[in-house]
Design a protein around this motif. Sequence first.
Motif, PDB file in Angstrom:
ATOM      1  N   GLN A 272       0.815  -0.925  -0.094  1.00 32.67           N
ATOM      2  CA  GLN A 272       0.104   0.042   0.189  1.00 32.67           C
ATOM      3  C   GLN A 272       1.037   1.259   0.068  1.00 32.67           C
ATOM      4  O   GLN A 272       1.673   1.592   0.845  1.00 32.67           O
ATOM      5  N   MET A 273       0.462   2.027  -0.741  1.00 29.51           N
ATOM      6  CA  MET A 273       1.077   3.513  -0.663  1.00 29.51           C
ATOM      7  C   MET A 273       0.002   4.288  -0.086  1.00 29.51           C
ATOM      8  O   MET A 273      -1.126   4.545  -0.353  1.00 29.51           O
ATOM      9  N   ASN A 274       0.635   4.626   1.376  1.00 31.05           N
ATOM     10  CA  ASN A 274      -0.714   5.367   2.092  1.00 31.05           C
ATOM     11  C   ASN A 274      -0.264   6.682   1.846  1.00 31.05           C
ATOM     12  O   ASN A 274       0.791   7.192   2.138  1.00 31.05           O
ATOM     13  N   ILE A 275      -1.339   7.430   1.351  1.00 27.72           N
ATOM     14  CA  ILE A 275      -1.495   8.762   1.069  1.00 27.72           C
ATOM     15  C   ILE A 275      -2.065   9.562   2.219  1.00 27.72           C
ATOM     16  O   ILE A 275      -3.430   9.583   2.512  1.00 27.72           O
ATOM     17  N   PHE A 276      -1.320  10.120   3.014  1.00 25.99           N
ATOM     18  CA  PHE A 276      -1.859  10.921   4.389  1.00 25.99           C
ATOM     19  C   PHE A 276      -2.191  12.425   3.963  1.00 25.99           C
ATOM     20  O   PHE A 276      -2.824  12.867   4.706  1.00 25.99           O
ATOM     21  N   GLU A 277      -1.948  12.637   2.974  1.00 28.94           N
ATOM     22  CA  GLU A 277      -2.047  13.987   2.464  1.00 28.94           C
ATOM     23  C   GLU A 277      -3.707  14.414   2.686  1.00 28.94           C
ATOM     24  O   GLU A 277      -4.408  13.557   2.098  1.00 28.94           O
TER      25      GLU A 277
ATOM     26  N   ARG B 104     -12.923  10.829 -20.131  1.00 26.11           N
ATOM     27  CA  ARG B 104     -13.514  10.276 -18.779  1.00 26.11           C
ATOM     28  C   ARG B 104     -13.935   9.060 -19.235  1.00 26.11           C
ATOM     29  O   ARG B 104     -14.501   8.062 -18.510  1.00 26.11           O
ATOM     30  N   LYS B 105     -14.096   8.503 -20.731  1.00 22.00           N
ATOM     31  CA  LYS B 105     -14.733   7.281 -20.957  1.00 22.00           C
ATOM     32  C   LYS B 105     -13.688   6.054 -20.928  1.00 22.00           C
ATOM     33  O   LYS B 105     -13.832   4.877 -20.705  1.00 22.00           O
ATOM     34  N   HIS B 106     -12.392   6.587 -20.920  1.00 22.72           N
ATOM     35  CA  HIS B 106     -11.371   5.623 -20.965  1.00 22.72           C
ATOM     36  C   HIS B 106     -10.435   5.462 -19.463  1.00 22.72           C
ATOM     37  O   HIS B 106      -9.686   4.631 -19.306  1.00 22.72           O
ATOM     38  N   ILE B 107     -10.248   6.652 -18.986  1.00 25.65           N
ATOM     39  CA  ILE B 107      -9.496   6.735 -17.577  1.00 25.65           C
ATOM     40  C   ILE B 107     -10.508   6.756 -16.422  1.00 25.65           C
ATOM     41  O   ILE B 107     -11.394   7.641 -16.370  1.00 25.65           O
ATOM     42  N   LEU B 108     -10.454   5.423 -15.766  1.00 24.57           N
ATOM     43  CA  LEU B 108     -11.700   5.312 -14.747  1.00 24.57           C
ATOM     44  C   LEU B 108     -10.949   5.298 -13.240  1.00 24.57           C
ATOM     45  O   LEU B 108      -9.755   4.939 -12.969  1.00 24.57           O
ATOM     46  N   GLU B 109     -11.598   6.359 -12.515  1.00 18.52           N
ATOM     47  CA  GLU B 109     -11.036   6.531 -11.129  1.00 18.52           C
ATOM     48  C   GLU B 109     -11.821   5.830 -10.106  1.00 18.52           C
ATOM     49  O   GLU B 109     -13.006   5.765 -10.202  1.00 18.52           O
ATOM     50  N   HIS B 110     -11.101   5.237  -9.150  1.00 17.62           N
ATOM     51  CA  HIS B 110     -12.171   4.561  -7.869  1.00 17.62           C
ATOM     52  C   HIS B 110     -11.261   4.575  -6.797  1.00 17.62           C
ATOM     53  O   HIS B 110      -9.964   4.889  -6.605  1.00 17.62           O
ATOM     54  N   VAL B 111     -12.282   4.776  -5.478  1.00 17.25           N
ATOM     55  CA  VAL B 111     -11.652   4.814  -4.314  1.00 17.25           C
ATOM     56  C   VAL B 111     -10.626   3.726  -3.910  1.00 17.25           C
ATOM     57  O   VAL B 111     -11.532   2.591  -4.139  1.00 17.25           O
ATOM     58  N   VAL B 112      -9.827   3.844  -3.122  1.00 22.26           N
ATOM     59  CA  VAL B 112      -9.193   2.691  -2.295  1.00 22.26           C
ATOM     60  C   VAL B 112      -9.200   3.053  -0.907  1.00 22.26           C
ATOM     61  O   VAL B 112      -8.964   4.284  -0.598  1.00 22.26           O
ATOM     62  N   GLU B 113      -9.083   1.851  -0.192  1.00 20.12           N
ATOM     63  CA  GLU B 113      -9.418   2.193   1.251  1.00 20.12           C
ATOM     64  C   GLU B 113      -7.914   2.848   1.908  1.00 20.12           C
ATOM     65  O   GLU B 113      -8.292   3.515   2.986  1.00 20.12           O
ATOM     66  N   HIS B 114      -6.944   2.823   1.317  1.00 23.81           N
ATOM     67  CA  HIS B 114      -5.719   3.181   2.231  1.00 23.81           C
ATOM     68  C   HIS B 114      -5.231   4.600   1.903  1.00 23.81           C
ATOM     69  O   HIS B 114      -4.181   4.770   2.273  1.00 23.81           O
ATOM     70  N   SER B 115      -5.936   5.289   0.930  1.00 21.86           N
ATOM     71  CA  SER B 115      -5.333   6.385   0.707  1.00 21.86           C
ATOM     72  C   SER B 115      -6.479   7.549   0.424  1.00 21.86           C
ATOM     73  O   SER B 115      -7.596   7.273  -0.134  1.00 21.86           O
ATOM     74  N   PHE B 116      -6.187   8.611   0.501  1.00 18.94           N
ATOM     75  CA  PHE B 116      -6.960   9.839   0.195  1.00 18.94           C
ATOM     76  C   PHE B 116      -6.977  10.263  -1.254  1.00 18.94           C
ATOM     77  O   PHE B 116      -7.609  10.730  -1.921  1.00 18.94           O
ATOM     78  N   ALA B 117      -5.895   9.609  -1.995  1.00 12.49           N
ATOM     79  CA  ALA B 117      -5.980   9.575  -3.472  1.00 12.49           C
ATOM     80  C   ALA B 117      -6.634   8.383  -4.279  1.00 12.49           C
ATOM     81  O   ALA B 117      -6.487   7.400  -3.489  1.00 12.49           O
ATOM     82  N   LYS B 118      -7.280   8.774  -5.276  1.00 11.73           N
ATOM     83  CA  LYS B 118      -7.853   7.353  -6.084  1.00 11.73           C
ATOM     84  C   LYS B 118      -6.882   6.904  -6.843  1.00 11.73           C
ATOM     85  O   LYS B 118      -5.937   7.359  -7.132  1.00 11.73           O
ATOM     86  N   HIS B 119      -7.524   5.696  -7.427  1.00  6.11           N
ATOM     87  CA  HIS B 119      -6.590   4.914  -8.501  1.00  6.11           C
ATOM     88  C   HIS B 119      -7.330   4.929  -9.718  1.00  6.11           C
ATOM     89  O   HIS B 119      -8.783   5.135  -9.733  1.00  6.11           O
ATOM     90  N   CYS B 120      -6.364   4.607 -10.752  1.00  2.02           N
ATOM     91  CA  CYS B 120      -7.046   4.581 -12.196  1.00  2.02           C
ATOM     92  C   CYS B 120      -6.887   3.601 -12.820  1.00  2.02           C
ATOM     93  O   CYS B 120      -5.980   2.669 -12.580  1.00  2.02           O
ATOM     94  N   ARG B 121      -7.592   3.357 -13.905  1.00  4.62           N
ATOM     95  CA  ARG B 121      -7.482   2.178 -14.812  1.00  4.62           C
ATOM     96  C   ARG B 121      -7.572   2.773 -16.261  1.00  4.62           C
ATOM     97  O   ARG B 121      -8.416   3.708 -16.438  1.00  4.62           O
TER      98      ARG B 121
END
Lengths: 339, 446, 284, 270
Positions: B37-42, B247-264
């Motif tokens: 996990q990259m924990n983002i505390f910001e 927006r159709k191609h780069i999808l963001e979602h929340v992950v539990e361990h960080s205030f930053a979202k992840h993309c696919r």
Amino acid sequence: MRYLKLPHEKRREFLIELKGYGILYAPVSISEKNFDYKKVDDVDTIRFDYNRTVLPPRKYFFPPNETLFKFDKKDCRLIDAYEDPGTFVIFGMHPCDIIGLRVLDSRFIDDQPDTYYKRRREKGIIIGIDCLPDEYCFCNIRDADFADRGFDLFLHELDDGYLIRVGSVMGHKIVDACDHLFEAIKAEDISVMTRKEREKQAMFQHYENWDNLRYLLELQDSHPLWERESEKCISCGNCTLTCPTCRCYDVQDVPELDGNGGKRIRFWDSCQYREHGLVAGGHNFRDTKLDRFKNRYQCKNAYCETMTISYCVGCGRCTQFCPTGINYRKNLMEIRGDE
Amino acid sequence: MKQVKISRPILVDHVARIEGKAGIEVMVSNKQVSSVQMNIFEGPRFFEAITVGKKVEDAVAVFPRICSFCAAAHKITAVEAAEAALGVEPSDQTKRLRELLYIGDYIESHALHLFFLAFPDLLGYHDALSMAGDYSDTVKAGIALKDVGARIQSVIGARYIHQENLLIGGFGKIPGKAQMGALKDELASLKSASELASDILINFSNWKELDSPRLHLAIAPDDGRYTMYGSHIHASSDTSFPMKDYRKHILEHVVEHSFAKHCRYDPGGSKKKNEPSIFTTGALSRYTLNKRSLTNRAKERSIMNKDHLDPSNPLSNNFAQAVELIHYIDLAHNLASELAETIDENERPVKYDPQKGGIGAVATEAPRGLLTYLLDIDGTGRIKNADVITPTAMFLPMMEKDVGRMAQSLVDGGISDPSIIAPKLETVVRSYDPCVSCSVHVTTVK
Amino acid sequence: MMQSRNIYDTHVCRVLRVYPLTDTEKLFLFRFEDPSIGMNWRFKPGTFVELSQPGVGEVPISICSSSMRIGFFELCIRNAGRVTQKIHSLKPGDTVGIRGPYGNGFPMEKFEGRDLLLVAAGLGMAPLRSVFLYALDNRWQFGNITIINAAKTGPELLFMHELDAMRDIAEAENITILQTTTRDERWGGLKGRAATHLDKVNVDPNNTAVALCGPPHMYKSMFEELMRRGFDPRRIFVTVERRMKCGVGKCGHCNIGTAANWMYVCKDGPVFDYYDMISTPGLI
Amino acid sequence: MVETCSVCETRKPVVGVYALTSCYGCQLMIATVEKILQISEAVTFKSFHMLTSASSHGKVDIAFVEGSVSTEKDLIELKQIREDATVLVAIGACSIHGGVQSWDQGLRDYPEMYEKVYGNGEIAYEGLAAKPIDHYVKVDHYLPGCPPDEREIVYFLSTFLFGTYPERKERPVCHECRLAGNPCILIEKGEMCLGSVTTSGCNALCIGFGIPCIGCRGPTPYDTASFDALAKEFKRLGKTREEVLDRLSIFGSHDRRMRQMVEKAYGGEK
Ligand SMILES: Cc1cc2nc3c(=O)[nH]c(=O)nc-3n(C[C@H](O)[C@H](O)[C@H](O)COP(=O)(O)OP(=O)(O)OC[C@H]3O[C@@H](n4cnc5c(N)ncnc54)[C@H](O)[C@@H]3O)c2cc1C
Ligand code: SF4
Ligand code: SF4
Ligand code: SF4
């Protein structure tokens, strides 16, 4: 006094001649509607028709920011950091600004002269030029619409040139050095000048005598105007910073990173800021915006003994450059009970 | 065989020498890395939410405050998204000045990353300041490069962090010929300094443990020039899409361990084999996809050092940045030379009507990778909807994978001491040049 | 008066001794580094200097020693902010910059041949000490002298010990020393504000020069009290404080008055007479 | 503070540079001042994560704290920093005024926003509505700016090295705007310039570029900002209450007088 005529077609040459004496400062346009004194390289950019500059010409003698001393903590000595600007020429000063500068002289060159101001003052050549009043001007009431001294040369516009008054030894030297540019004054030049003077006088919007104003300001201390007008004030300080006779300054030491050296600087201050009357322990002698607002009116209308006029020369800057449109002259007239 | 036992997780509280506050947490059980996990505390700053309902002019003044390292990137991209929404077409001069400003951001950002954040690692120092004793020329060159980048931004943007002189439609004030001339000269004098970064990196080869093919995304240059602009985004899987459809191609979602979202990345299309997948973006991706368009000097460098530019290894990103430094110093020099001749100081910003409203989506290449903005402006000139995706949010999942890979191979090699493992993991993270405050900006309120 | 060419330039002075007076005030004894300046440097009681510490700033401070002592002078300084805090950290041997003296000072010539009443509250004792010591040094020129020193508490009384030590000799010389506190339960001496002790003075209201220094709110009641007792308002003098940056009537911060009577505390003051005080708005 | 003076005179001051929630611009500014090498010789950086991996916890003489308190973790850290520092300097708009992340302060419900963005309980950390740090701890000195000005950073450090402390700027941007010789764009162009209510120190940078001040250095301290008079002027220029509030809130939303004074100027009307 010596009088000469400069024909219009020689004006450009004359200005170039002036550049030979040092840096030439003159009014130029700095935005759509505003003018300021700036260093002039191309004399064609000079604006002869300007109404007033944002900053008064005092900035060349008493710079907005200036280093007084350098120091080294190790021996506690101050080293005079005066920078000699060399001889310079200010072209195009209106009578009110020339008189304003003399008002400043009365404070800065007294029995304890401000050596920074004085040294610069000795370097400045002043070429005045007559002007036409606009809605903000009331120098006539302030007895500052005609400069009878305080310049080296003074230009009155004629139909086909300028009538020049020579006001100092320096002035004589300048005209002597380029006497081929000038002509002798003829009778019709004088009548044109007097006609123009009359026209100028007719353009002023007010002609009251304000001799009693000082006392009325004192007596009218609880006039409702003060509350009403000071409420509009945003405490920006523009009115004082653009005033040709304001001279409040603050001093600050700016140390260097080496823990030893540094400089002592001074910069223009304004009585419209809270800090102005604040002393240690938090007591403030002008604690409210209302106090500070009144303070300027009192200060500007005090009597400058050496000049036998008030500190205010009626240039109109504080009204034109007040962002919230507080009209200083109108307010004074209200205090006097004028309509 | 030696028994490797790590009872506690490998922890880095606060990764040093990156922009922002992040930690790494790697769990190992049974000699297998079980989670990374990259924990983002910001703390989150909700840029997309707080700008909703605000005037577009105020909003574009606030967006660059997402991040100081790439403030210019944010400002330019936000302004251009607003222009796209409102149908404003800025002048050619404005575009060129913006490009130069953007390049200034690149030069500053890359110089800072390489000389101040990455090199101390490689050369064995805590920081560039202590490195300055032994590598005084290197540090000085780094400072000079950073300074010229900052100066370009100050001359055009008013300052090098949060450039206020950049407006919808143009500039408040346009720099003079003399200022451009001075920049040109300064840039010319830094050409050799710009090669120094790659000179140093040549001595360090990529860690093989990290080799793994990966998907790269980058903007494809429209006019054959390697810059931050272009109308399409290409993927190394040979797919591509128009930037405005991001927006159709780069999808963001929340992950539990960080205030930053992840993309696919979702290449679209119906085929099931095109599952959304993690990807990377940044200098290495740009290089991988667009290397043909580099300036000659940069191209030569890269051809000579192919090994250091392996698209399958994240550490190559450092070298790709070094190549870009050379490239962008050249490009900036060309642009400044041109502007020093032609610039019209009196050009006024294009007038526009904010009440026209509309939607604008723009992607540009920030120093760290793809940056996308979508602004939806209503009929009163206020933001109806805003969406921002930052490079760090895009490559975070890939970065976690690489950290895991590194940890696993060290564990496999019998190393169990977290104090040896942790710095190596930090190096991996740093090679991405992540921008943590960027990553936490954050997301759309529906 | 010595006049250096640049009016803002300072003379280097060295700290000779530092005496702690109260929790917040210290007394500093200075000597001019250049003895020739020191020997020619003269000041009047009630004048002040600009004291500067390069890198920190410059502040106006009243001179509190006797003007009869040459080559040395004393400043009593309250730790009130940036500059004074730094000054408080100075030790003997350290240097400061000094320029001045500035201000009009007390018109000592008008005091001659009269009784003296000095009333100080708080830091006001600093400038009045200079008047007092001057009068002691020129004892024959003055009649009876009373000095009232007031503070909130005993430990805050400036020069309390010095005045106490003088009590015996003072009595012999017709000098009355009254020290009073307003809010100190444990104080064994006089209590109450200075004005409440005016019946204890040994001076003749008809022929007394009065010098006052204290916080602004003290003046009004003091004036009323003095007037009631028949002191001549023409001979009541007050020294006041304002913000100052130059000390020479230029920087504008200490301006007071109205358009009809515009003054600068540093030049036209800091000592004002009763009529200035009551007729100048904002001066009290 | 007195302690620093004595400290400075005997040894290098120990400095910590810390970030709470921010854009890292203040740290970047410190790291990139022209004289950074000279600074690094004059002080010891005990903690400066962005610049050095030799960062550690513990006592420092001077702590520079950037960023607003926006998470529980920020708050815990801040309290620790305060405990460890002799002198605490709040640096930058986030730290002093809550920063742009406070733009919606009081307008939007924080938990609601948080939930909308992160969903309910999906995330392991606790967020807090952004606040200036002096809502939680005592601040000794304020170094405003978004980002702060290089000269001011150097000035602050220099005063500490001299054994004193910085004088606080409280004059408005208009002061420097005049000193810089700009014409006033509020008068000339009727633009919503916030210079008169904004702390100076930037030399009126934006106005020099012909752009109205958006107030990035925050409201002038000691309750000197005349929001009411300025709002009245904006009203006269045809600006709506909402426009004015939005602009003033970017950097001034935590000023306790601002909203009320603007409302007063607009007399409650919408
Ligand atoms: C004529 C005169 C005589 C004085 N005599 C004494 C004395 O004998 N002993 C003593 O302890 N104090 C005296 N003071 C007050 C002393 O000048 C202030 O306490 C001191 O200036 C505080 O400065 P600071 O930097 O320590 O405090 P800060 O509050 O940090 O002040 C910052 C700046 O504000 C200005 N300033 C603040 N307060 C004052 C003030 N009261 N007067 C003028 N400028 C001020 C100074 O220029 C200073 O540089 C006198 C003041 C005046 C005007
Ligand atoms: S210019 Fe106007 S608003 Fe500004 S301080 Fe003067 S009176 Fe007040
Ligand atoms: S309102 Fe703005 S433009 Fe006008 S003086 Fe103030 S800062 Fe300058
Ligand atoms: S002018 Fe205003 S917005 Fe611009 S830098 Fe200064 S304070 Fe910030």
